[in-house]
Design an enzyme around this catalytic site. Sequence first.
Site, short mmCIF file in Angstrom:
data_model
loop_
_atom_site.label_atom_id
_atom_site.label_comp_id
_atom_site.label_asym_id
_atom_site.label_seq_id
_atom_site.Cartn_x
_atom_site.Cartn_y
_atom_site.Cartn_z
N LYS A 35 -54.89 51.64 -0.95
CA LYS A 35 -53.70 50.83 -1.28
C LYS A 35 -53.41 49.80 -0.18
O LYS A 35 -53.06 48.66 -0.46
CB LYS A 35 -52.48 51.73 -1.50
CG LYS A 35 -52.55 52.50 -2.81
CD LYS A 35 -51.27 53.26 -3.07
CE LYS A 35 -51.41 54.05 -4.36
NZ LYS A 35 -50.30 54.98 -4.56
N GLU A 156 -35.23 47.66 -10.20
CA GLU A 156 -36.59 47.24 -10.56
C GLU A 156 -36.47 46.19 -11.65
O GLU A 156 -35.63 46.29 -12.53
CB GLU A 156 -37.40 48.45 -11.04
CG GLU A 156 -37.74 49.38 -9.90
CD GLU A 156 -38.41 50.67 -10.35
OE1 GLU A 156 -38.99 50.70 -11.44
OE2 GLU A 156 -38.32 51.66 -9.61
N ASN A 209 -25.10 55.38 -8.31
CA ASN A 209 -26.05 55.73 -9.36
C ASN A 209 -25.46 56.69 -10.38
O ASN A 209 -25.70 56.56 -11.59
CB ASN A 209 -27.32 56.33 -8.76
CG ASN A 209 -28.29 55.24 -8.33
OD1 ASN A 209 -27.97 54.06 -8.45
ND2 ASN A 209 -29.45 55.61 -7.85
N GLY A 258 -33.24 56.61 -17.63
CA GLY A 258 -34.49 57.18 -17.12
C GLY A 258 -34.78 56.52 -15.79
O GLY A 258 -33.88 56.02 -15.13
N CYS A 261 -34.58 56.82 -10.42
CA CYS A 261 -33.34 56.99 -9.64
C CYS A 261 -32.27 57.81 -10.34
O CYS A 261 -31.90 58.89 -9.86
CB CYS A 261 -32.80 55.63 -9.26
SG CYS A 261 -33.86 54.79 -8.06
P1 NAD Z 1 -42.11 55.02 -4.51
O1 NAD Z 1 -42.58 56.35 -4.92
O2 NAD Z 1 -42.41 53.83 -5.35
O3 NAD Z 1 -42.62 54.70 -3.03
C1 NAD Z 1 -42.65 55.62 -1.99
C2 NAD Z 1 -43.69 55.15 -1.01
O4 NAD Z 1 -43.73 56.01 0.11
C3 NAD Z 1 -45.11 55.14 -1.56
O5 NAD Z 1 -45.67 53.91 -1.27
C4 NAD Z 1 -45.79 56.28 -0.79
O6 NAD Z 1 -47.16 56.07 -0.65
C5 NAD Z 1 -45.07 56.14 0.52
N1 NAD Z 1 -45.20 57.30 1.42
C6 NAD Z 1 -44.93 58.60 1.20
N2 NAD Z 1 -45.19 59.34 2.30
C7 NAD Z 1 -45.62 58.47 3.25
C8 NAD Z 1 -46.04 58.60 4.58
N3 NAD Z 1 -46.09 59.79 5.17
N4 NAD Z 1 -46.42 57.51 5.26
C9 NAD Z 1 -46.38 56.31 4.68
N5 NAD Z 1 -45.99 56.10 3.40
C10 NAD Z 1 -45.62 57.17 2.70
O7 NAD Z 1 -40.55 55.17 -4.31
P2 NAD Z 1 -39.45 54.02 -4.44
O8 NAD Z 1 -39.13 53.80 -5.87
O9 NAD Z 1 -39.83 52.87 -3.58
O10 NAD Z 1 -38.19 54.78 -3.80
C11 NAD Z 1 -38.13 55.06 -2.42
C12 NAD Z 1 -36.74 55.58 -2.12
O11 NAD Z 1 -35.77 54.57 -2.42
C13 NAD Z 1 -36.34 56.79 -2.96
O12 NAD Z 1 -35.52 57.63 -2.19
C14 NAD Z 1 -35.54 56.17 -4.10
O13 NAD Z 1 -34.60 57.07 -4.63
C15 NAD Z 1 -34.85 55.03 -3.40
N6 NAD Z 1 -34.50 53.91 -4.28
C16 NAD Z 1 -35.34 53.51 -5.27
C17 NAD Z 1 -35.01 52.42 -6.06
C18 NAD Z 1 -35.92 51.97 -7.18
O14 NAD Z 1 -35.47 51.19 -8.03
N7 NAD Z 1 -37.15 52.40 -7.23
C19 NAD Z 1 -33.80 51.74 -5.85
C20 NAD Z 1 -32.98 52.16 -4.81
C21 NAD Z 1 -33.33 53.25 -4.02
#
Ligand code: NAD
Length: 433
Positions: A35, A156, A209, A258, A261
Site C-alpha cells: 500500500k 466520506e 455521531n 451504516g 462510524c
Molecule cells: P481505516 O480503516 O480506513 O484506516 C485505518 C488505517 O490505519 C489503515 O490505513 C491501516 O492500515 C492503518 N493502521 C492500522 N494499524 C497501523 C499501524 N500499526 N501502523 C500504521 N498504520 C496502521 O479507518 P478510517 O475510516 O480512516 O478511521 C480511522 C479512525 O477515524 C477511526 O477511529 C474512525 O472511527 C475515525 N473516523 C472515521 C471517519 C470516516 O468517515 N471514515 C470519520 C471520522 C472519524
Amino acid sequence: MTITFIGHGYVGLVTACVFADFGNKVYVVGHTPEKIERLKKGDPIIYEPGLKELLEKNIKAKRLMFTLNLKNAVAESEIVFIAVGTPPKENGEADLSMVLSVAENIAKSLKNDFTVVSCKSTVPVGTNKQIEAILLKNKPDKLKIAVASCPEFLREGTAIYDTMNADRVVIGSTSKRAIDLLVKLHEPVCGKKIVTDLASAELIKYTSNSMLAVKISFANLISFYCEKSGADVETVLNATGLDKRIGRIFMDPGLGYGGSCFPKDVRALISVGKNLGNDTSYLEAVEKVNVLARENFIKKIRQHNISDKKVAVWGLSFKPNTDDIRFAPSISIVEQLLKDGFKINAYDPVAADNFKKLFPPGNISYVDSPYDAVNNVSALLILTEWNEFKQIDLKKVKSLMKKPVIFDGRNIYTPEIIKKLGFRYFSTGRQPI
Ligand code: NAD
C-alpha cells in the site's frame, strides 16, 4: 510545520493530504509495504472524490511522504496524529489495540524535546489518558510530550471539503503548548475552533455521531407509523422539519445508517454508558430501529413473491460517493436475499470490488452499468442513492425489465412520476403504488 499521520485510511490519508496542501511537511506512516508503494506513486487506494489530484499535487511538491518507518517520521515531527482504526469488538466496545500499540511505538521513537501526540481516531472517553500513560511510561526521560484529542468529523464522499471547511475543529488538551501548536496548524481550516479538555473532546465525537444516528432512526420509526396509517413520511418530515428547533436535515427514512462510524460509535457509546453505570436503553432502541428498517425492506420483497427470484441491486456502498461498504445496509440485505435463493445482478459505480471480497461472484453477477443490472429481472432494489440513479432513463429501465417493479430503499423517486411510467413502486414510509 512537520507532522506525521499514523494510518492512511479515509481519515489519515485525506487529512494528511489537506495539511500538506496547506504547506506543511507531512509524513504518512503505514504498515503494509504494497500500500505504501502504491501511495508513493499517487494511487490513493481508496475512492474519495478529488483525493487523487490532491495526493499527486503534494507528492510532486515534496510535501507529502509515505513511509513504513514510524521511527524516523516521529523523530522529526512536532505533532504526531494517530489515525488508525477503532473497530467494534463482539461486545460493542471499541477495539483500542491498534491505537494503544501505536502510542507505544511513538513513545519509543521520540527524538524532539517536545512532541504533541494527537488522537484523531474515534476513541471512548478516557482513552487519551491511557495514551498519555503509555507515552510517559515508554518515552526517553528527558523528552517532553503532551497529549491532545482532535476527533475527526469529515464525511466520506465530501472528505476534502469537510477537512478544509469544518463545522468545528475540536482540540482537547490540558497543555497550552499543545493547544497553541494545534490551533496554529488548523489556522487555514474554516470553522470554529473549540478548545476543551480531553474527556469533553472525546465525548463530543460520540455525541455527534450518535445524535445523527438518532435522527435517522427517528425518521425510520416515523416511516413505520406512516406505512401502517396511510400517512406520507416525506410530507410528515418536511412539515416537521420546518420547525427551526428540529430541522429537516439528516431525517431521511430508508435502510438505516451504516458505514464505519455510526454503527460502531453508537455501540461504543452504549458500552461506555454501561461501564459508567448509565441506563443505555435509549441508544439500544436507536440500534433496534436501525435493524428493523432493513427487516421492513426485506419483508416487502418477500410479500411480493417474486417467482423467478431474479432481482437487480443498485448501490452497494453505505452511502453515495464512497467505495466504503463497512456495515452497509447492502450487506445484510444481500445476505438475506441469497439465503432466500435469489439471483442478483449488482451494480455500484465504485464499490463492487470491495463487495466482491465479501460476496464473490456466483449467485451475484457484478455488472458495469445500471441498465445491464435490470436486464430481464423481476424487480429492482435501490440500496444507495447515487446521483446517477436519480435521473436515469426510467423508460429504458422499464423496457429492459421482465417485470417493472421497484423497491426503493432510499425514496429517490417521486411516486406520481413512477406511477405514470407504469412501475409498481414500494418505497419507505409511503403507500405502495
Ligand atoms: P481505516 O480503516 O480506513 O484506516 C485505518 C488505517 O490505519 C489503515 O490505513 C491501516 O492500515 C492503518 N493502521 C492500522 N494499524 C497501523 C499501524 N500499526 N501502523 C500504521 N498504520 C496502521 O479507518 P478510517 O475510516 O480512516 O478511521 C480511522 C479512525 O477515524 C477511526 O477511529 C474512525 O472511527 C475515525 N473516523 C472515521 C471517519 C470516516 O468517515 N471514515 C470519520 C471520522 C472519524
